[in-house]
Design a protein around this motif. Structure first.
Motif, PDB file in Angstrom:
ATOM      1  N   VAL A 238       0.812  -1.214   0.000  1.00  0.00           N
ATOM      2  CA  VAL A 238       0.000   0.000   0.000  1.00  0.00           C
ATOM      3  C   VAL A 238       0.850   1.271   0.000  1.00  0.00           C
ATOM      4  O   VAL A 238       0.451   2.288  -0.523  1.00  0.00           O
ATOM      5  N   ARG A 239       2.047   1.233   0.566  1.00  0.00           N
ATOM      6  CA  ARG A 239       2.841   2.469   0.592  1.00  0.00           C
ATOM      7  C   ARG A 239       4.067   2.375  -0.309  1.00  0.00           C
ATOM      8  O   ARG A 239       5.041   3.096  -0.138  1.00  0.00           O
ATOM      9  N   SER A 240       4.007   1.503  -1.306  1.00  0.00           N
ATOM     10  CA  SER A 240       5.167   1.285  -2.172  1.00  0.00           C
ATOM     11  C   SER A 240       5.471   2.492  -3.058  1.00  0.00           C
ATOM     12  O   SER A 240       4.578   3.206  -3.502  1.00  0.00           O
ATOM     13  N   ASN A 244       3.842   5.601  -6.492  1.00  0.00           N
ATOM     14  CA  ASN A 244       4.261   6.957  -6.828  1.00  0.00           C
ATOM     15  C   ASN A 244       4.594   7.046  -8.326  1.00  0.00           C
ATOM     16  O   ASN A 244       4.190   7.991  -9.013  1.00  0.00           O
ATOM     17  N   HIS A 247       1.394   7.029 -10.197  1.00  0.00           N
ATOM     18  CA  HIS A 247       0.772   8.332 -10.019  1.00  0.00           C
ATOM     19  C   HIS A 247       1.318   9.327 -11.047  1.00  0.00           C
ATOM     20  O   HIS A 247       0.567  10.039 -11.724  1.00  0.00           O
ATOM     21  N   VAL A 263      -5.576 -11.854  -3.206  1.00  0.00           N
ATOM     22  CA  VAL A 263      -6.019 -10.762  -2.333  1.00  0.00           C
ATOM     23  C   VAL A 263      -5.465 -10.948  -0.924  1.00  0.00           C
ATOM     24  O   VAL A 263      -5.508 -10.044  -0.107  1.00  0.00           O
ATOM     25  N   THR A 264      -4.934 -12.116  -0.656  1.00  0.00           N
ATOM     26  CA  THR A 264      -4.330 -12.412   0.641  1.00  0.00           C
ATOM     27  C   THR A 264      -2.851 -12.028   0.682  1.00  0.00           C
ATOM     28  O   THR A 264      -2.195 -12.222   1.697  1.00  0.00           O
ATOM     29  N   HIS A 272      -4.096  -3.818  -6.402  1.00  0.00           N
ATOM     30  CA  HIS A 272      -5.559  -3.984  -6.425  1.00  0.00           C
ATOM     31  C   HIS A 272      -6.248  -2.652  -6.166  1.00  0.00           C
ATOM     32  O   HIS A 272      -7.274  -2.340  -6.767  1.00  0.00           O
ATOM     33  N   ASP A 273      -5.656  -1.887  -5.285  1.00  0.00           N
ATOM     34  CA  ASP A 273      -6.241  -0.590  -4.974  1.00  0.00           C
ATOM     35  C   ASP A 273      -6.189   0.336  -6.197  1.00  0.00           C
ATOM     36  O   ASP A 273      -7.163   1.028  -6.505  1.00  0.00           O
ATOM     37  N   ILE A 275      -6.265  -0.596  -9.308  1.00  0.00           N
ATOM     38  CA  ILE A 275      -7.254  -1.084 -10.276  1.00  0.00           C
ATOM     39  C   ILE A 275      -8.659  -0.719  -9.805  1.00  0.00           C
ATOM     40  O   ILE A 275      -9.476  -0.219 -10.580  1.00  0.00           O
ATOM     41  N   ARG A 276      -8.953  -0.944  -8.534  1.00  0.00           N
ATOM     42  CA  ARG A 276     -10.265  -0.614  -7.976  1.00  0.00           C
ATOM     43  C   ARG A 276     -10.607   0.834  -8.205  1.00  0.00           C
ATOM     44  O   ARG A 276     -11.752   1.198  -8.462  1.00  0.00           O
ATOM     45  N   ARG A 277      -9.596   1.715  -8.063  1.00  0.00           N
ATOM     46  CA  ARG A 277      -9.862   3.142  -8.167  1.00  0.00           C
ATOM     47  C   ARG A 277      -9.782   3.645  -9.599  1.00  0.00           C
ATOM     48  O   ARG A 277      -9.840   4.844  -9.840  1.00  0.00           O
TER      49      ARG A 277
END
Lengths: 382, 382
Positions: A238-240, A244, A247, A263-264, A272-273, A275-277
C-alpha cells in the motif's frame, strides 16, 4: 558559459526535481540563472548564498572526468534528449518536486532518445514474492521481444526482475537511478548494473558520485514514468514507491497497468487498490500489456478461450463496441451502448481499452474512430 | 384449475427457462396455456402432442406429496415470490433460455422474498483452489454478518465454500439447484444441503425428483443472478459456468464483482478477463463487496493505509469526485474531472463506484448526487 555547462553546474548544486529552480530556468535560461546565482543575486528565493559553492564548481572538468568514466550529460536541445520528458512540466508536483530534469547523466552504449522512443516501465515492490518477480520478468521479456525498451529502477525485487527479463528477451533495458550512474546501489546489484551499463543505459538526474536518499527515489520515479509510454506495476504494497511511479504516469496521461495477485498477499494490495480506483488497468501478462501500449493494431491480446460455449460470445464485447463507434461524427457513450447492445459500464471500459490501443479517440463530448485506423472494406490490401 | 396448479403442471412438463412457454404464459395466463395444451391445441408451436402427458399429471396431488416432504411451490402472485425475478423477462436469452420462472420449488424454513430482499450471490469454479475457497468463505461470512443472504449453487469448490461461510457468519443461505430440492447433488453435499434445508432455503425451478443436466445448470445460473443484488465471482476458469451467472447479472444491471488471483492460476483467468473487459469490478474482500452492494452509505470499505506518505492523498480520489458532482443540475464527466482535478479516466471509475453505492445517479447526459443522500450542512442532526 554554455547552456550545457550551466546545467551541469546547476545539476550539481540542486536536488533532482526542484520545481522552483526548473521554473526560473525555463523563464530565464540556465546560463542566466547560473550567472545570477554566482553573483549572489537572489533569483526569487531559489538557492540564496550558493555563490561560493557555484564558484567552486568546474562543470567543464566535471564533464571531462565523467567522460573518462564513460558517462555523458544529456540535456534539452541534444538530439539524444527524449521529447517525452517535457510532459513532466505539465504534470504538477508532489511536495514541490516535479518538472522536466535539467539534464540526465547517462552511462551506456545506446542513444537515450532512440531507445526510449518505445519504452515500457515495469516497476514494483522491493519485497516482491517469487510470483511477482516471475511475472515481472516474463512481461519484461515479452516486451523486449516486441521491441520495447524496459525501464525500471534497478531496485531489489520487481525492478531487477524486470531488467533481467528484458536482458533475457535480448532487448535494451534502462535503469534510472536515484544516485550517480557510477555508483552501484544496491551494492548487491553491481554485476547487473555493470551489465546494463555495457548493453543498455544507466540514467540519473544526479551527477556522478551522489548517494541515494528517500526524496531522490521519489524524484527518480517521475523520470521512469516520463520516459515510458506505459507503466506496469507488478506488486506494490500500500505504501510502495511503485504507486508513486504510477501516479506520475497517470498525471502525464500515460497508460498505467497493474498485475493482480492473491487478495491475501500484501504485496498485491497496492495494485488492487490502483485497479479498484480506476488508476490502473488490469493486465495478466505480456500480451495484455502490449495490446495496451503498442502502436495501433500492432498487438492484439489473444482472448483466452476454452471449448466453444454459450458465453464465449462475451469475448466479442470490445469488438462490438469498436463496431459501434462512428467514423465521422462523434457519439456519446450512451449512444454507443445502445448501438452495441451493451451496458454503458461495459462500453466505458471497452472504449478505454480501444483508446489505449489507439483505435478510438475522445473528441468534444463523444468518441470516434481514430482516423488512420479505419480500413475501408472496399480498398484492396496493399 | 387455479393458476398455481397450472404452473405446477407446466413446471413438470417443461424445461426451466423455456422462453417460448414463458411468453405464451405471460400473454394468455398459465391456466389457459395449460388447458389449450391439454386439449391438444397447438399454442404457437409450444409443446405440441403433450396432451396425454398433461392429462397424466395431478398437480394437486403433486403439491400434497411435496408438502409432505417439506417442499412448497412458490409462484408469481404469492407474497413469498421475489419481485426481483421479474427482471429476467427483460434480460434476453441465452440459446432460447431465459425469462422469469413459472414458479420455484422451495424447501426450508425461511420466506424466500424476505430472505432475498438483501441477497448476494457468491459463485465460482468447481475446481477451486484453497485460496479461492478461503476467500469465498470469508466474503460470504462477512456478507452474512452484515445481513445479506448468500445465494449460490451448492456445487463443489467456491459454491459450497460460500454456503459454509454464510453459515459460519450465522446468516441465511440459499442454494439454487439444477435438480429437485429433494435430491442431494452432488451426493457428497447431502449433509450441507440438509443443513441448508433446515436453516436456510433450497430452491429450484425443477419439480421434486428431477435430475440435473448441463442445460439445467445454465438455466439455474440466471435464477442465482436474478435473486441477488450483486454477484461475486471468486474463481472461474475461462469456460466456467460462473461466468454465465455474471453474464446474467450484467444483463439485469446487477453489480458484478470479481476477486483477482495470481495471473498464473488458471481458475482466476476468467475473473481477470471479466475485470479487463469491464464486466466485473475488482474486489479484494468482504469490505469492498459490501461497499458496492450495500444500501446508501451503509458500508464504506476502509482504504488500505500504510504510514502517512506523499501518495496517501490518492485515496481521496473517490471522495474528491463525490464532492465535484453537483446536487441539482447534472454535469458531464469532463466537467466533473475538471472540478475534481482528476483525470476523466479516474472520474469515470469513481462515478461507477459511487453509483454502485447509490450516492450518484446518471441522468440525461450527466451525473448528479442521488437526491436523498445529500445531507445539508445546515440541518441539525436528528
Amino acid at each position: 558559459m554554455s547552456d550545457r555547462l550551466a546545467r551541469v553546474a546547476l545539476s550539481r548544486l540542486s536536488e533532482p526535481g526542484d520545481l522552483r529552480l526548473r521554473r526560473v530556468v525555463r523563464e530565464l535560461g540556465a546560463v542566466r540563472v547560473h550567472d545570477l546565482l554566482r553573483e549572489e543575486h537572489d533569483v526569487r528565493g531559489v538557492y540564496a548564498d550558493v555563490a561560493e559553492r557555484l564558484r567552486g564548481l568546474d562543470p567543464e572538468r566535471e564533464l571531462e572526468q565523467a567522460a573518462g568514466r564513460g558517462i555523458r550529460f544529456v540535456c534539452p536541445g541534444d538530439a539524444e534528449w527524449p521529447d517525452q520528458l517535457a510532459a513532466l512540466d505539465a504534470a504538477g508536483d508532489v511536495n514541490g518536486r516535479g518538472g522536466e530534469p535539467l539534464g540526465l547523466w547517462v552511462r551506456g552504449p545506446l542513444d537515450l532518445a532512440a531507445v526510449t522512443d518505445q519504452a515500457l516501465a515495469v516497476v514494483g515492490s522491493r519485497s516482491a514474492t517469487t510470483y511477482g518477480a516471475d511475472v515481472a520478468g516474463q512481461i519484461a521479456c515479452e516486451a523486449a521481444g516486441a521491441g520495447f525498451a524496459v525501464v525500471s529502477g534497478a531496485a531489489f525485487g520487481i525492478d531487477v526482475a524486470a531488467h533481467r527479463g528484458a536482458l533475457a528477451g535480448r532487448g535494451p533495458t534502462v535503469a534510472v537511478l536515484a544516485c550517480g550512474v557510477d555508483r552501484a546501489y544496491p551494492a548487491a546489484h553491481r554485476t547487473v548494473l555493470d551489465y546494463i551499463a555495457g548493453t543498455g543505459l544507466l540514467v540519473s538526474e544526479l551527477p556522478p558520485g551522489c548517494a541515494p536518499t528517500r526524496l531522490r527515489f521519489l524524484s527518480r520515479n517521475r523520470v521512469i514514468a516520463a520516459l515510458s509510454r506505459g507503466t506496469v506495476v507488478v506488486e506494490a504494497a500500500v505504501r510502495s514507491g511503485a504507486l508513486n511511479t504510477a501516479h506520475w504516469a497517470n498525471r502525464m496521461g500515460r497508460i498505467v497497468m497493474g498485475v493482480p495477485g492473491p487478495v491475501t498477499s500484501a504485496p498485491s494490495a497496492g495494485v488492487h487498490d490502483l485497479i479498484r480506483r480506476g488508476e490502473a488497468q488490469l493486465v495478466t501478462g505480456g500480451a495484455d500489456v502490449l495490446e495496451l501500449v503498442a502502436a495501433v493494431g500492432d498487438h492484439l491480446a489473444p482472448v483466452p478461450r476454452g471449448e466453444e460455449r454459450v458465453d464465449d460470445r462475451l469475448s466479442l464485447a470490445v469488438r462490438q463496441v469498436l463496431d459501434a463507434v462512428p467514423v465521422a461524427r462523434p457519439a456519446g457513450e450512451t449512444s454507443i451502448a445502445r448501438t452495441a447492445g451493451l451496458s454503458v459500464h461495459a462500453v466505458e471500459q471497452a472504449l478505454r481499452r480501444l483508446r489505449g490501443a489507439g483505435l478510438v479517440e475522445r473528441v468534444d463530448h463523444g468518441w470516434r474512430r481514430t482516423p488512420d485506423t479505419v480500413s475501408s472494406p472496399e480498398a484492396p490490401a496493399s
